[in-house]
Design a protein around this motif. Structure first.
Motif, PDB file in Angstrom:
ATOM      1  N   ILE A  87      -0.132  -6.312   4.101  1.00 39.05           N
ATOM      2  CA  ILE A  87      -1.607  -6.867   4.888  1.00 39.05           C
ATOM      3  C   ILE A  87      -1.892  -7.655   5.572  1.00 39.05           C
ATOM      4  N   ARG A  88      -1.163  -8.109   6.269  1.00 41.18           N
ATOM      5  CA  ARG A  88      -0.924  -9.459   6.949  1.00 41.18           C
ATOM      6  C   ARG A  88      -0.354  -8.646   8.636  1.00 41.18           C
TER       7      ARG A  88
ATOM      8  N   THR B 294      -7.127 -13.805  10.457  1.00 41.10           N
ATOM      9  CA  THR B 294      -7.968 -14.991  10.041  1.00 41.10           C
ATOM     10  C   THR B 294      -7.629 -16.044  11.049  1.00 41.10           C
ATOM     11  N   ASP B 295      -8.712 -16.474  11.795  1.00 46.64           N
ATOM     12  CA  ASP B 295      -8.179 -18.517  11.494  1.00 46.64           C
ATOM     13  C   ASP B 295      -7.436 -18.492  11.271  1.00 46.64           C
ATOM     14  N   SER B 296      -7.244 -19.816  11.282  1.00 46.73           N
ATOM     15  CA  SER B 296      -6.736 -20.900  11.078  1.00 46.73           C
ATOM     16  C   SER B 296      -6.870 -21.889  10.021  1.00 46.73           C
TER      17      SER B 296
ATOM     18  N   PRO C 266     -11.756 -13.957   8.773  1.00 40.09           N
ATOM     19  CA  PRO C 266     -11.818 -12.719   9.237  1.00 40.09           C
ATOM     20  C   PRO C 266     -12.262 -13.183  10.419  1.00 40.09           C
ATOM     21  N   LEU C 267     -11.411 -12.450  11.574  1.00 42.61           N
ATOM     22  CA  LEU C 267     -11.090 -11.964  12.559  1.00 42.61           C
ATOM     23  C   LEU C 267     -11.528 -10.372  13.400  1.00 42.61           C
ATOM     24  N   ILE C 268     -12.674 -10.121  12.693  1.00 43.83           N
ATOM     25  CA  ILE C 268     -13.338  -8.607  12.184  1.00 43.83           C
ATOM     26  C   ILE C 268     -12.862  -7.773  14.155  1.00 43.83           C
ATOM     27  N   ASP C 269     -12.822  -7.682  14.642  1.00 40.39           N
ATOM     28  CA  ASP C 269     -12.637  -7.235  15.889  1.00 40.39           C
ATOM     29  C   ASP C 269     -11.692  -7.117  16.188  1.00 40.39           C
TER      30      ASP C 269
ATOM     31  N   ILE D 125      -4.772 -12.085   0.822  1.00 36.86           N
ATOM     32  CA  ILE D 125      -4.898 -12.678   1.850  1.00 36.86           C
ATOM     33  C   ILE D 125      -4.800 -11.678   3.434  1.00 36.86           C
ATOM     34  N   GLY D 126      -4.399 -12.746   4.957  1.00 33.43           N
ATOM     35  CA  GLY D 126      -4.519 -12.520   6.126  1.00 33.43           C
ATOM     36  C   GLY D 126      -3.470 -13.067   6.711  1.00 33.43           C
ATOM     37  N   ALA D 127      -3.696 -13.471   7.503  1.00 30.82           N
ATOM     38  CA  ALA D 127      -2.147 -14.067   8.059  1.00 30.82           C
ATOM     39  C   ALA D 127      -3.330 -14.543   9.778  1.00 30.82           C
ATOM     40  N   ASP D 128      -2.655 -15.287  10.338  1.00 32.31           N
ATOM     41  CA  ASP D 128      -3.445 -16.545  11.876  1.00 32.31           C
ATOM     42  C   ASP D 128      -2.804 -15.904  12.741  1.00 32.31           C
ATOM     43  N   CYS D 129      -2.737 -15.922  13.531  1.00 34.35           N
ATOM     44  CA  CYS D 129      -2.136 -14.841  15.456  1.00 34.35           C
ATOM     45  C   CYS D 129      -0.810 -16.182  15.058  1.00 34.35           C
ATOM     46  N   HIS D 130      -0.551 -16.845  14.531  1.00 31.88           N
ATOM     47  CA  HIS D 130       0.803 -16.904  15.455  1.00 31.88           C
ATOM     48  C   HIS D 130       1.930 -16.348  13.921  1.00 31.88           C
TER      49      HIS D 130
END
Length: 452
Positions: A141-142, A147-149, A156-159, A184-189
């Motif tokens: 799912i990541r 998401t943000d950090s 979550p960052l919807i767009d 769970i998710g992951a940030d931009c990094h």
């Protein structure tokens, strides 16, 4: 037509439970994405591993307990060689991260550790689906849940989720069920994040929104949403359908079967949500819809315990401007979520929702917060309270409603009342010791009597 199915921890607790859930998926060919929680008990064990000052012996014992839960499922999987190797990698990573936390107490490491429960259960559930004849693969799912950090309670960052889901996940759904992880998710990094406890429901709804799904199915251990907790009122009844507004109120005010955030993506896309029992799917469940055929004045009674009442007193409030702005700015600075509020000329009373506080569990009311508030007013704090919410429709405009409710509440000391801001709830704050009796009395009068 795409349906997202989510199975909670008790629904994937062991091989028998996973098999029942796999049958549900296989009997519903429209189910293309399955979101799973960690097997029951695993997340609590992982949380224990994140605690400071645990001994090596305690760490070994916790890891053995986690491994035992997973191995008890794995032993029933016939083609288990590859699965066993992948599971061993995940269990080894749990050990590595728990050791790393001794020196590095960063929340990013904690989130990565906590994510491994869902990674284990998704690996095993996909194997169970294949064993029963389905085409299923694990999807990380990541890759799409951006998401943000804010580790521990990421937003979550919807767009971005919508773009990534349609790029990486949607093309895989034609002939294969994709089994993925909730929570769970992951940030931009690329660092692993978590959405907070209960976030698996939210994950499923976010995926449904991103993929424009027809429905989200939340499979749990009860046959839908009830008019109140049956443990508090034996006469509680399963609800066939409720509106988005009613569901949002129920989730917010303590109905544990549905995570409060789940309803938000569903409302944005008007996606139907079904809540049913994975143990007895034939019993049906509750549909949550934009429009319902019946909207009674009284739909349910919910309770949320462990509430804190914050009383603020200051003569500066009298005919003054800006006082509440200062108070709310201070609360926001400390990441405190305000639930209910009542005011007089020189007093403000607030109930605080601990789910809006830091997910580490540190004290909701801390010394720095009290110090800052004391610069503006006199502060008192009351604990051991419970919030009871009567949920329904037209509550603010129905004549005689308050008289009927207050007659039921006559034997109890009511600490606070909020009504009027919403047409869908009337909230009262009572001593936590009285909460069960209050819920039982209200449910008996409003739902079990012959009075209209």
């Amino acid at each position: 037509m795409t349906v997202i199915a989510k199975f909670g921890g008790t629904s994937v607790a062991d091989f028998a439970a996973m098999s029942r859930c796999a049958e549900i998926v296989l009997n519903r060919p429209q189910t293309r994405v399955v979101v799973v929680s960690a097997s029951s008990g695993v997340t609590n064990l992982l949380v224990a591993l994140t605690q400071a000052n645990i001994t090596d012996a305690q760490r070994v014992a916790l890891l053995n307990d986690i491994a035992l839960i997973q191995q008890n499922i794995l032993q029933h999987i016939t083609q288990r060689e590859v699965i066993s190797q992948a599971l061993e990698v995940l269990l080894s990573r749990i050990w590595q991260l728990s050791e790393a936390l001794v020196l590095d107490r960063s929340k990013s490491l904690m989130d990565e550790l906590l994510s491994l429960g869902e990674q284990c259960s998704s690996l095993l559930f996909a194997a169970v689906l294949r064993q029963l004849g389905g085409r299923a693969e694990v999807f990380d799912i990541r890759r799409v849940m951006r998401t943000d950090s804010h580790f521990g309670r990421a937003e979550p960052l919807i767009d971005e989720i919508a773009v990534l889901a349609n790029e990486h996940l949607a093309p895989l759904l034609d002939d294969t069920v994709m089994v993925t992880q909730g929570f769970i998710g992951a940030d931009c990094h690329g660092k692993t994040t978590t959405l907070g406890r209960g976030g698996s429901d939210y994950s499923a709804a976010l995926l449904a929104e991103a993929l424009a799904a027809e429905a989200v199915e939340i499979w749990t251990d009860v046959a839908g949403i009830f008019s109140t907790d049956p443990r508090l009122a034996p006469g509680a009844k399963a609800l066939k359908e409720i509106s988005f507004n009613e569901a949002a109120e129920m989730a917010t005010f303590g109905a544990k079967v549905l995570h409060p955030a789940t309803i938000l993506p569903a409302v944005r896309r008007q996606i139907q949500v079904f809540v049913g029992s994975s143990v007895a799917p034939e019993q049906g469940g509750t549909w949550i819809r934009h429009q319902v055929t019946d909207a009674p004045v009284f739909r349910a009674v919910a309770v949320r315990k462990d509430q804190t009442l914050l009383n603020l007193h200051s003569l500066k409030m009298l005919h003054a401007q800006g006082f509440l702005a200062h108070i709310f700015a201070t609360l926001a600075k400390h990441k405190i979520s305000v639930d209910l509020i009542t005011t007089s000329e020189v007093n403000v009373a607030l109930t605080l929702d601990k789910t809006g506080s830091d997910s580490s569990g540190s004290g909701l009311i801390n010394a720095p917060l009290l110090q800052e508030l004391s610069e503006h007013c006199r502060v008192s704090v009351e604990d051991n309270l419970a919030l009871v919410a009567i949920i329904g429709n037209r509550i603010a405009t129905t004549s005689g409603l308050c008289r009927r409710v207050f007659s039921v509440l006559e034997p109890f000391n009511v600490r606070m009342i909020c009504q009027g801001a919403s047409a869908h709830n009337l909230c009262i704050l009572v001593a936590q010791a009285d909460a069960a009796a209050v819920v039982s009395a209200l449910h008996t009068d409003l739902f079990e009597s012959d009075v209209d």
